[in-house]
Every structure is written in structure tokens, then in C-alpha cells.
Design a protein around this motif. Structure first.
Motif, PDB file in Angstrom:
ATOM      1  N   LYS A  88       3.712   4.473  33.118  1.00  0.00           N
ATOM      2  CA  LYS A  88       4.427   3.952  34.288  1.00  0.00           C
ATOM      3  C   LYS A  88       5.913   4.298  34.221  1.00  0.00           C
ATOM      4  O   LYS A  88       6.508   4.701  35.219  1.00  0.00           O
ATOM      5  CB  LYS A  88       4.246   2.435  34.408  1.00  0.00           C
ATOM      6  CG  LYS A  88       2.885   2.034  34.890  1.00  0.00           C
ATOM      7  CD  LYS A  88       2.814   0.546  35.096  1.00  0.00           C
ATOM      8  CE  LYS A  88       1.444   0.152  35.599  1.00  0.00           C
ATOM      9  NZ  LYS A  88       1.343  -1.264  35.881  1.00  0.00           N
ATOM     10  N   GLY A 102       6.296   8.013  34.815  1.00  0.00           N
ATOM     11  CA  GLY A 102       6.027   8.274  36.230  1.00  0.00           C
ATOM     12  C   GLY A 102       7.212   7.897  37.100  1.00  0.00           C
ATOM     13  O   GLY A 102       7.592   8.640  38.009  1.00  0.00           O
ATOM     14  N   ALA A 103       7.817   6.758  36.824  1.00  0.00           N
ATOM     15  CA  ALA A 103       8.987   6.326  37.597  1.00  0.00           C
ATOM     16  C   ALA A 103      10.162   7.278  37.372  1.00  0.00           C
ATOM     17  O   ALA A 103      10.891   7.614  38.310  1.00  0.00           O
ATOM     18  CB  ALA A 103       9.371   4.899  37.210  1.00  0.00           C
ATOM     19  N   TRP A 114       9.951  10.440  36.557  1.00  0.00           N
ATOM     20  CA  TRP A 114       9.613  11.699  37.217  1.00  0.00           C
ATOM     21  C   TRP A 114       9.882  11.603  38.719  1.00  0.00           C
ATOM     22  O   TRP A 114      10.518  12.473  39.305  1.00  0.00           O
ATOM     23  CB  TRP A 114       8.147  12.043  36.956  1.00  0.00           C
ATOM     24  CG  TRP A 114       7.698  13.295  37.643  1.00  0.00           C
ATOM     25  CD1 TRP A 114       6.967  13.388  38.781  1.00  0.00           C
ATOM     26  CD2 TRP A 114       7.968  14.638  37.235  1.00  0.00           C
ATOM     27  NE1 TRP A 114       6.750  14.696  39.113  1.00  0.00           N
ATOM     28  CE2 TRP A 114       7.366  15.486  38.167  1.00  0.00           C
ATOM     29  CE3 TRP A 114       8.654  15.194  36.169  1.00  0.00           C
ATOM     30  CZ2 TRP A 114       7.420  16.862  38.085  1.00  0.00           C
ATOM     31  CZ3 TRP A 114       8.702  16.566  36.076  1.00  0.00           C
ATOM     32  CH2 TRP A 114       8.100  17.390  37.027  1.00  0.00           C
ATOM     33  N   ARG A 115       9.393  10.542  39.337  1.00  0.00           N
ATOM     34  CA  ARG A 115       9.579  10.374  40.787  1.00  0.00           C
ATOM     35  C   ARG A 115      11.047  10.215  41.152  1.00  0.00           C
ATOM     36  O   ARG A 115      11.469  10.634  42.219  1.00  0.00           O
ATOM     37  CB  ARG A 115       8.774   9.175  41.280  1.00  0.00           C
ATOM     38  CG  ARG A 115       7.275   9.427  41.317  1.00  0.00           C
ATOM     39  CD  ARG A 115       6.517   8.278  41.978  1.00  0.00           C
ATOM     40  NE  ARG A 115       6.748   6.987  41.336  1.00  0.00           N
ATOM     41  CZ  ARG A 115       6.104   6.556  40.254  1.00  0.00           C
ATOM     42  NH1 ARG A 115       5.175   7.306  39.689  1.00  0.00           N
ATOM     43  NH2 ARG A 115       6.372   5.372  39.738  1.00  0.00           N
ATOM     44  N   GLY A 116      11.833   9.644  40.252  1.00  0.00           N
ATOM     45  CA  GLY A 116      13.256   9.449  40.520  1.00  0.00           C
ATOM     46  C   GLY A 116      14.116  10.659  40.186  1.00  0.00           C
ATOM     47  O   GLY A 116      15.307  10.682  40.502  1.00  0.00           O
ATOM     48  N   SER A 117      13.549  11.657  39.580  1.00  0.00           N
ATOM     49  CA  SER A 117      14.319  12.854  39.202  1.00  0.00           C
ATOM     50  C   SER A 117      14.648  13.690  40.438  1.00  0.00           C
ATOM     51  O   SER A 117      13.888  13.708  41.407  1.00  0.00           O
ATOM     52  CB  SER A 117      13.509  13.725  38.243  1.00  0.00           C
ATOM     53  OG  SER A 117      13.232  13.037  37.070  1.00  0.00           O
ATOM     54  N   LYS A 176      14.852  16.839  42.887  1.00  0.00           N
ATOM     55  CA  LYS A 176      13.815  17.808  43.220  1.00  0.00           C
ATOM     56  C   LYS A 176      13.883  19.042  42.321  1.00  0.00           C
ATOM     57  O   LYS A 176      12.860  19.546  41.853  1.00  0.00           O
ATOM     58  CB  LYS A 176      13.945  18.209  44.687  1.00  0.00           C
ATOM     59  CG  LYS A 176      12.849  19.082  45.204  1.00  0.00           C
ATOM     60  CD  LYS A 176      13.053  19.327  46.699  1.00  0.00           C
ATOM     61  CE  LYS A 176      11.922  20.105  47.289  1.00  0.00           C
ATOM     62  NZ  LYS A 176      12.116  20.311  48.726  1.00  0.00           N
ATOM     63  N   ARG A 223      12.339  18.343  38.944  1.00  0.00           N
ATOM     64  CA  ARG A 223      10.880  18.287  39.025  1.00  0.00           C
ATOM     65  C   ARG A 223      10.293  19.690  39.130  1.00  0.00           C
ATOM     66  O   ARG A 223       9.304  20.008  38.467  1.00  0.00           O
ATOM     67  CB  ARG A 223      10.437  17.420  40.204  1.00  0.00           C
ATOM     68  CG  ARG A 223      10.710  15.936  39.994  1.00  0.00           C
ATOM     69  CD  ARG A 223       9.994  15.058  41.000  1.00  0.00           C
ATOM     70  NE  ARG A 223      10.085  15.519  42.357  1.00  0.00           N
ATOM     71  CZ  ARG A 223      10.982  15.104  43.258  1.00  0.00           C
ATOM     72  NH1 ARG A 223      11.880  14.208  42.925  1.00  0.00           N
ATOM     73  NH2 ARG A 223      10.970  15.581  44.487  1.00  0.00           N
ATOM     74  N   ARG A 224      10.890  20.559  39.950  1.00  0.00           N
ATOM     75  CA  ARG A 224      10.394  21.941  40.055  1.00  0.00           C
ATOM     76  C   ARG A 224      10.502  22.653  38.719  1.00  0.00           C
ATOM     77  O   ARG A 224       9.598  23.367  38.316  1.00  0.00           O
ATOM     78  CB  ARG A 224      11.193  22.718  41.112  1.00  0.00           C
ATOM     79  CG  ARG A 224      10.752  22.430  42.488  1.00  0.00           C
ATOM     80  CD  ARG A 224      11.368  23.395  43.451  1.00  0.00           C
ATOM     81  NE  ARG A 224      10.916  23.076  44.792  1.00  0.00           N
ATOM     82  CZ  ARG A 224      11.472  23.538  45.865  1.00  0.00           C
ATOM     83  NH1 ARG A 224      12.501  24.353  45.795  1.00  0.00           N
ATOM     84  NH2 ARG A 224      11.001  23.215  47.040  1.00  0.00           N
TER      85      ARG A 224
END
Length: 160
Positions: A4, A7-8, A10-13, A15, A18-19
């Protein structure tokens, strides 16, 4: 808990991060388009490739460029290598290869004309010839024979 949290994060990173993370962690591979090309007599076109290992005989094809569709790449390769146009192209099969890491998209095609160039057109190909299915070059590799058989069997049985 760790999943969790990761995941949080990653989602907050951003763009771009993440790429970069996906690019770094995901496998990369090349994509090629090839063809089993037949003429009006049912003969199969084989090219004698300069850079291919082994017998050097094989079906025509090549690498897709960025953003190019597979059928467009195939048509481009045939024009570049031997100046040939095809009248039809139908998807016959796809497969993945582990070494080299590659996805192959193989079409079954009908040539507009059986005429072949009299002179070398490409630095990649030094010969082209039509072969009856029962008279393929003896040195043609087993893998190339399999591609030809599979592509032509798919025509006879659309569920193959």
C-alpha cells in the motif's frame, strides 16, 4: 502494508518518474513483420539475405519503425528490398521469440506480379526466387519452413 505504501508513492510520483520506472523495469523487444508471399501459381517467394545466418534463404520482412503499422512496414520492406508490391495481405500468425527478444507478425500475401528484379536492389538482399512448396531450397532452415507451412495452413483452416 508495504504494498500500500509503495502503491501510494508510485501514484503520487510525477509522470516522468513513473515513465522512467516503467522503462527501467519492463522488458524491451523488437517487432518485425514478415510475409509468406505467393504468386498466381502458388509458388512462395524467398529472399537470399546478406545478413542472415545459416542458409540465408528466408521469407521477406523487416523491423517496424516507431509508430509504423505492421502491414505498412511489410509493404515498405518489400519495396525497399526487391521493388515488389503486393495486392493483399492477411494476418497469418504472430509469435514471440525469447532470443532475440522479438515479436514477429507474419502475413500471408499475394504478389501483384511474379516479376523479380534483374539486379540487386538492396544491400540486405542479394537474390530473390519463387519456389514451389515441394521444391523449397534444401538448405532452408526448419524455422522458415515452419513459418511457411503454418501461414499457408491458416489459409486452408482459419482456426489454425
Amino acid at each position: 502494508m508495504w504494498a500500500k505504501l509503495l502503491g501510494a508513492m508510485w501514484r503520487g510520483s510525477p509522470k516522468g518518474v513513473r515513465r522512467w520506472g516503467v522503462w527501467l523495469t519492463q522488458p524491451r523487444f523488437t517487432v518485425t513483420a514478415g510475409a509468406v508471399v505467393e504468386d498466381e501459381r502458388g509458388r512462395v517467394l524467398l529472399l537470399h539475405h546478406v545478413f542472415r545466418k545459416g542458409s540465408r534463404w528466408g521469407i521477406p520482412g523487416g523491423f517496424l519503425t516507431k509508430g509504423e503499422q505492421a502491414e505498412d512496414a511489410l509493404r515498405r520492406e518489400l519495396r525497399e528490398e526487391i521493388g515488389m508490391e503486393i495486392e493483399s495481405a492477411e494476418l497469418a500468425l504472430t509469435r514471440t521469440l525469447a532470443e532475440p527478444r522479438q515479436v514477429e507478425i507474419i502475413f500471408r500475401c499475394r504478389a501483384r506480379s511474379a516479376a523479380l528484379p534483374k539486379e540487386k536492389l538492396s544491400m540486405e538482399v542479394d537474390g530473390a526466387a519463387w519456389f514451389a512448396r515441394d521444391s523449397l531450397p534444401p538448405e532452408l532452415g526448419r524455422d522458415q519452413r515452419h513459418l511457411i507451412d503454418t501461414a499457408l495452413a491458416a489459409r486452408a483452416n482459419p482456426r489454425v
